[in-house]
Design a protein around this motif. Structure first.
Motif, PDB file in Angstrom:
ATOM      1  N   HIS A 129      -5.830  -3.499   6.919  1.00 53.08           N
ATOM      2  CA  HIS A 129      -5.166  -2.925   5.743  1.00 53.08           C
ATOM      3  C   HIS A 129      -5.828  -3.277   4.415  1.00 53.08           C
ATOM      4  O   HIS A 129      -5.890  -2.445   3.516  1.00 53.08           O
TER       5      HIS A 129
ATOM      6  N   GLU B 296       2.499  -0.915   4.516  1.00 55.17           N
ATOM      7  CA  GLU B 296       2.177   0.445   4.107  1.00 55.17           C
ATOM      8  C   GLU B 296       3.495   1.157   3.797  1.00 55.17           C
ATOM      9  O   GLU B 296       4.434   1.116   4.592  1.00 55.17           O
TER      10      GLU B 296
ATOM     11  N   ASP C 159      -3.738   2.507  -4.642  1.00 56.52           N
ATOM     12  CA  ASP C 159      -2.382   2.387  -4.097  1.00 56.52           C
ATOM     13  C   ASP C 159      -1.773   1.014  -4.368  1.00 56.52           C
ATOM     14  O   ASP C 159      -2.494   0.024  -4.424  1.00 56.52           O
TER      15      ASP C 159
ATOM     16  N   HIS D 125      -2.785  -3.088  -3.201  1.00 53.89           N
ATOM     17  CA  HIS D 125      -4.148  -2.845  -2.720  1.00 53.89           C
ATOM     18  C   HIS D 125      -5.076  -2.598  -3.914  1.00 53.89           C
ATOM     19  O   HIS D 125      -6.216  -3.038  -3.929  1.00 53.89           O
TER      20      HIS D 125
ATOM     21  N   HIS E 193       0.841  -1.205   0.000  1.00 54.08           N
ATOM     22  CA  HIS E 193       0.000   0.000   0.000  1.00 54.08           C
ATOM     23  C   HIS E 193       0.873   1.251   0.000  1.00 54.08           C
ATOM     24  O   HIS E 193       2.048   1.187   0.304  1.00 54.08           O
TER      25      HIS E 193
HETATM   26 ZN   LIG Z   1      -4.148   0.570   0.821  1.00 51.97          ZN
END
Ligand SMILES: [Zn+2]
Length: 316
Positions: free
Chosen positions: A93, A129, A178, A169, A47
């Motif tokens: 997430h 992330e 993303d 993602h 992400h």
């Molecule tokens: Zn994401």
């Protein structure tokens, strides 16, 4: 498909892959396990955060924000390539995504376009992330891209997965964008992962910042399979108690059978059991063999054909 690895393994794998790891607070026990299941795991999701500044980013991913409690991932990959571990277990997430994409990840093929949001992804994916504004302008530094590739590699190597076990993602949940931005080239990342996985041991050499002109990727070397050791495993394994692994090359052959669509991934376990025998026999029949010549015990020609097609070399 696999049960999630222990948290200690998770941290150790990344260090072995040459990644700088920072462990944030009680990350090993910080999770959303009380809210739903965690595992089996099938892949790794990447992400971007839509934040600026590593400290702020790490804090948000650990604590969450109003409406979305943390952890928001397992690790934060900072701009400098450092991985900050913020949680372990179920994390907020992935959200709901497309079951066809999950199937593609399990089968390690390129995912179809996501058009459903019905399947719990927080259960099935490790999540990372990456610090980036996500505005399509904020660049992804080479150090960060390198770390993303290494994180994916470390997890895939541990579980015996290929690069297609990683997804974005945006591949999973309709409407997500993303990760994106200058320097984020997903195909390039997957190529790097495949190349790193081709070495059977982690390469702990720390990532060095790349000069302006990128070096060509090292050519992956093909694994080898020893025919006589393979045949011995094929003959002895089915009758053995449990699912012992007697020859490591069985994994290579099973991976090829999975790629050929002849063996379910869950049976790719290094044990040449009856399911592998059946899968190999199907391969032999596909080549035109019949009767005793298609008994699921590899012969030189059929094995060589499999290796030529799916990337291994046969030795005596
Ligand atoms: Zn994401």
């Amino acid at each position: 498909m696999a049960p999630p690895m222990p948290a200690a393994t998770f941290a150790a794998l990344f260090r072995a892959e040459g990644i700088t790891v920072l462990e944030v607070g009680d990350w090993r026990d910080h999770n959303r396990n009380s809210k739903g299941p965690w595992g089996e795991v099938h892949g790794v999701m990447i992400h971007h955060t839509v934040t600026r500044g590593t400290a702020t980013t790490v804090r948000m991913c650990r604590d969450g924000y109003p409406g979305l409690p943390g952890p928001l991932c397992h690790g934060v990959i900072a701009k400098d390539g450092t991985v900050h571990l913020v949680g372990y277990g179920r994390a907020n997430h992935a959200g709901l995504g497309d079951p066809d994409v999950l199937r593609a990840v399990i089968n390690e093929v390129k995912p179809p376009t996501d058009n459903e949001a019905s399947t719990d992804g927080n259960r099935h994916f490790y999540g990372f992330e990456c610090e980036n504004l996500g505005d399509g302008v904020d660049p992804w530094p080479p150090e960060q891209i390198e770390a993303i590739g290494r994180v994916i590699t470390a997890i895939c190597r541990h579980h015996g997965w290929g690069a297609r076990s990683a997804l974005r993602h945006l591949d999973w949940q309709p409407g997500k964008i993303d990760p994106r931005g200058p320097g984020m080239d997903w195909d390039d990342i997957l190529t790097r992962v495949t190349a790193r996985l081709a070495g059977d041991k982690p390469d702990p050499k720390p990532a060095t910042p790349k000069p302006a002109a990128p070096k060509p990727l090292p050519k992956p070397t093909k694994p080898t399979v020893d025919l006589s050791q393979l045949v011995a495993a094929a003959k002895s394994n089915p009758a053995a108690k449990g699912t012992p692994v007697t020859y490591s090359g069985v994994r290579t052959v099973e991976a090829a059978l999975v790629d050929a669509g002849l063996l379910a991934k869950k049976y790719s376990d290094g044990h040449y059991g009856t399911t592998t025998v059946t899968a190999y026999a199907t391969w032999q029949r596909r080549l035109g063999y019949t009767g005793k010549d298609a008994d699921g015990i590899p012969g030189r020609t059929s094995l060589k054909r499999l290796g030529d097609k799916y990337g291994f070399r046969v030795v005596a």
